[in-house]
Every structure is written in structure tokens, then in C-alpha cells.
Design an enzyme around this catalytic site. Structure first.
Site: not given
Ligand code: 5GP
Length: 179
Positions: A44-45, A101, A104, A132, A153, A160
Site C-alpha cells: 500500500k505504501g 515507497d 530497506d 535506506k 523507521f 504506515d
Molecule cells: P525491504 O524489503 O527493502 O526491506 O523493505 C521494503 C518494504 O518494507 C517497504 O515497501 C515498506 O513497506 C517497508 N518498510 C521498510 N522500511 C520502512 C520504514 O522505515 N517505515 C515503514 N513504514 N515501512 C518500511
């Protein structure tokens, strides 16, 4: 009670977000002129980011939506990526831009890239608003990036915490989240 109803520190203001999204839109318009571009909004982000970005791309693009869940309701990665709702139209032969969005660990994007490649698009690129932990993601090519941010975060502008705060028009850091 004030709004937001929790302690929040602003990290990226509404004006900075909108200015950078305009730049990204202009760049994408240049890069994809004359080609068949499909924006894929990763739900959703990225719903607000996709809405604003798409209006700054001056091309006849398609927009589709991919529901993905990777975190559950926690503030750290569960390491499990799930497609919760799929695209409604085929992407074979098209230029695909995944609109995310935040990157990470890079796990979600790596999984989605592999999944979408099996559908034989002409190209797949990544556009993320926030990036990030860049040092953790050296294997992942990010084609368009709004902002690099520290490993905190963040919430707001689509992002969210426990399904809340997506409707803030800036990016903030919760100063006192309960894990
Ligand atoms: P990854 O798979 O790259 O670790 O994470 C991607 C997803 O994790 C993003 O689409 C998001 O939904 C969530 N996410 C990662 N970091 C954050 C953060 O700091 N805040 C929020 N709300 N969601 C995050």
C-alpha cells in the site's frame, strides 16, 4: 488531541517531497518519451507517491497495482515477501517502472524484479521515494531515487506504522514507537 496524536519528528517536508517528485517526473518523461510505459504502484505504501509522480509524467502511461506485504505490523522486516493482489493487465513487451515507497533491505524489490521478469516485459526499472541502508543494497540497481535517508523507521506520505499515519503529507520519524 493534536494531530498527529503521537510524538513525530519531521524528516522530509511536504514541499521538499513535492519538489523532488517534480524532478523525478521530468526525468522519467525524458527517459521514456516514445515508449510504452507502465507504472506499477507497489501497495500500500506507494499509493500517494504514485499518484503525485504519475501526474508529473507528461506521457500516456498505464498504471497498475501490485499488493505486497513484507513487514506484517512490525517495524522490522519479517523477511517474507507475499503478493497479496496481482496486476490486472499483462506487461509482456512493455517498459515497466516499479514505484516503491522505500527500499530497506532490498528484499522486496529483488523478489518483485525476479517475479516480473518471468512475465517478459521489455524492461523493468525501479523508482523509490526513499532509500535506506544503501550499504546493505549494493546488489540492487535503483534507477530513480527521491531521497537517501538514515536507518530510522519512517512514516507518512503512504508509509504506515500499524496501518496508521499513511495520510500525513510529510515523512516523519516516530520518536517513541512501541515495537
Ligand atoms: P525491504 O524489503 O527493502 O526491506 O523493505 C521494503 C518494504 O518494507 C517497504 O515497501 C515498506 O513497506 C517497508 N518498510 C521498510 N522500511 C520502512 C520504514 O522505515 N517505515 C515503514 N513504514 N515501512 C518500511
Amino acid at each position: 488531541m493534536g494531530w498527529p496524536d503521537v510524538e513525530m519528528r519531521e524528516l522530509i517536508s511536504r514541499d521538499r517531497l513535492q519538489a523532488r517528485i517534480s524532478e523525478l517526473g521530468a526525468q522519467i518523461t525524458e527517459d521514456y518519451r516514445g515508449r510504452e510505459l507502465v507504472l506499477i504502484c507497489v501497495l500500500k505504501g506507494s499509493f500517494l507517491f504514485t499518484a503525485d509522480l504519475s501526474r508529473r509524467i507528461e506521457l500516456p502511461i498505464e498504471i497498475d497495482f501490485l499488493g505486497v506485504s513484507s513487514y506484517g505490523d512490525s517495524t522490522s522486516s519479517s523477511g517474507v515477501v507475499q503478493i497479496t493482489s496481482d496486476l490486472t493487465h499483462p506487461i509482456g513487451g512493455k517498459e515497466v517502472l516499479l514505484v516503491e515507497d522505500i527500499v530497506d533491505t532490498g528484499l522486496t524489490m529483488t523478489y518483485l524484479l525476479e517475479n516480473l521478469q518471468t512475465r517478459r516485459p521489455n524492461s523493468v526499472r525501479i523508482c523509490t521515494l526513499l532509500y535506506k541502508n544503501i550499504e546493505k543494497n549494493h546488489h540492487l540497481t535503483i534507477d530513480y531515487c527521491g531521497f537517501e535517508i538514515p536507518p530510522e523507521f519512517v512514516v507518512g506520505y503512504g508509509l504506515d506504522y500499524m496501518q496508521k499515519y499513511r495520510n500525513l503529507d510529510y515523512i516523519g520519524v516516530l520518536t517513541n514507537p512501541t515495537p
